[in-house]
Write an enzyme that holds these catalytic residues in place. Structure first.
Site, PDB file in Angstrom:
ATOM      1  CB  CYS A 116      -7.310  35.890  -8.109  1.00 40.24           C
ATOM      2  SG  CYS A 116      -6.470  34.640  -7.115  1.00 40.24           S
ATOM      3  CG  HIS A 117      -9.541  35.092  -3.703  1.00 43.18           C
ATOM      4  ND1 HIS A 117      -8.236  34.796  -3.977  1.00 43.18           N
ATOM      5  CD2 HIS A 117     -10.003  34.050  -2.967  1.00 43.18           C
ATOM      6  CE1 HIS A 117      -7.911  33.630  -3.419  1.00 43.18           C
ATOM      7  NE2 HIS A 117      -8.960  33.160  -2.807  1.00 43.18           N
TER       8      HIS A 117
END
Lengths: 193, 193
Positions: A116-117
């Site tokens: 994800c991030h």
């Protein structure tokens, strides 16, 4: 338990996160690693506990920190996992000790898994140039600008570097993370340093 | 009211934001613009209202949206303001209509003011190359990798592009934002397109 059921027996895995970590991107990979026999520790840049989030704007659980990143050494771990949550890597990447800790795993050719991030901290450590990876779609431009080869896939595996896009990719992420960590060091990780 | 007390009289300013906007980075610049005589509208990629945050992980106010970005045209506004909050630009930059809206202000040489994490949307619109700007420190690497010249200052003014680092810079940000918008179009903004 048969060997194939505990492929990470004897492995020690560092999860690096801080306030803002997306809860499920910490809990699910941690469970998968522990069920595979690994010992897991949460490393952070703050002592005590961190605040997990759900979908970035709702507060989730508070999670106990096992070790401060200033006192942790990549040499003591077999692999690194970087969960997401937008605010989590946004804070980690400002901490030179956290960034150096991440870089250390590449320098030792050890597996790194980021979802994800999470890959923003890889961008900060300057380890994505020439590597193939994925991330939450908002990071695509930052990763490409850092020299990474961004792919749109539920999981990308590039010589010990395991990456996924979002919580819906967690089953594929966890399976590939366990597999790459079980294999041990990957010389391809040295390409990043 | 004397002219110098209402320097933005007759100006229409678009604030572009979505869920995750840092509350004070919306409310203070909005107040400054309105006190200077401007008409302000909140443009978003979602209808109804958006969820503001405080220090990224605590929920703040919900804020009414005036116009959807799909229905907004840069030609109808004199300037653009991009507040921060990590999650806000993280979501805006994934929306091609929001990114095109931002680019439109540069193409029309109109002033753009961005604070904290707001410049991520500038990175996505590919308008920072060769421009001088600042941001929340976590974005420095992403801005430099996008070709921007990153400076550590409470406010950076580059031919109609006004940027600041964090909420503590708001007084300098608001003053420079009002000044640049009052001056009108800046041909230097065309360097970005």
């Amino acid at each position: 338990m048969a060997a194939q059921q505990a492929p990470l027996q004897g492995k020690r895995i560092a999860f690096l996160a801080t306030d803002g970590v997306e809860e499920i991107e910490y809990t699910q990979p941690r469970s998968a690693a522990e069920q595979a026999g690994a010992q897991v520790e949460l490393i952070s840049n703050k002592p005590g506990s961190i605040q997990a989030m759900q979908q970035d704007i709702n507060k989730g659980a508070t999670i106990n920190v096992d070790q401060l990143v200033t006192e942790a050494d990549p040499a003591d771990y077999d692999a690194l996992v970087l969960p997401g949550g937008a605010v989590n890597p946004d804070r980690l990447r400002q901490d030179p000790d956290a960034v150096a800790f991440v870089l250390g795993f590449f320098a030792e050719a050890k597996p790194v898994a980021a979802i994800c991030h999470g890959p923003w901290t890889l961008v900060e450590a300057d380890v994505v140039e020439g590597r193939t990876l994925t991330s939450y779609p908002s990071l695509r431009t930052d990763i490409v600008n850092a020299g990474g080869i961004w792919v749109d896939a539920e999981v990308s595996i590039d010589s010990g570097l395991v990456t996924s896009r979002s919580p819906s990719d967690l089953p594929a992420f966890c399976a590939s993370m366990v597999e790459e960590i079980a294999e041990g060091r990957h010389v391809g990780q040295l390409m990043s340093v």
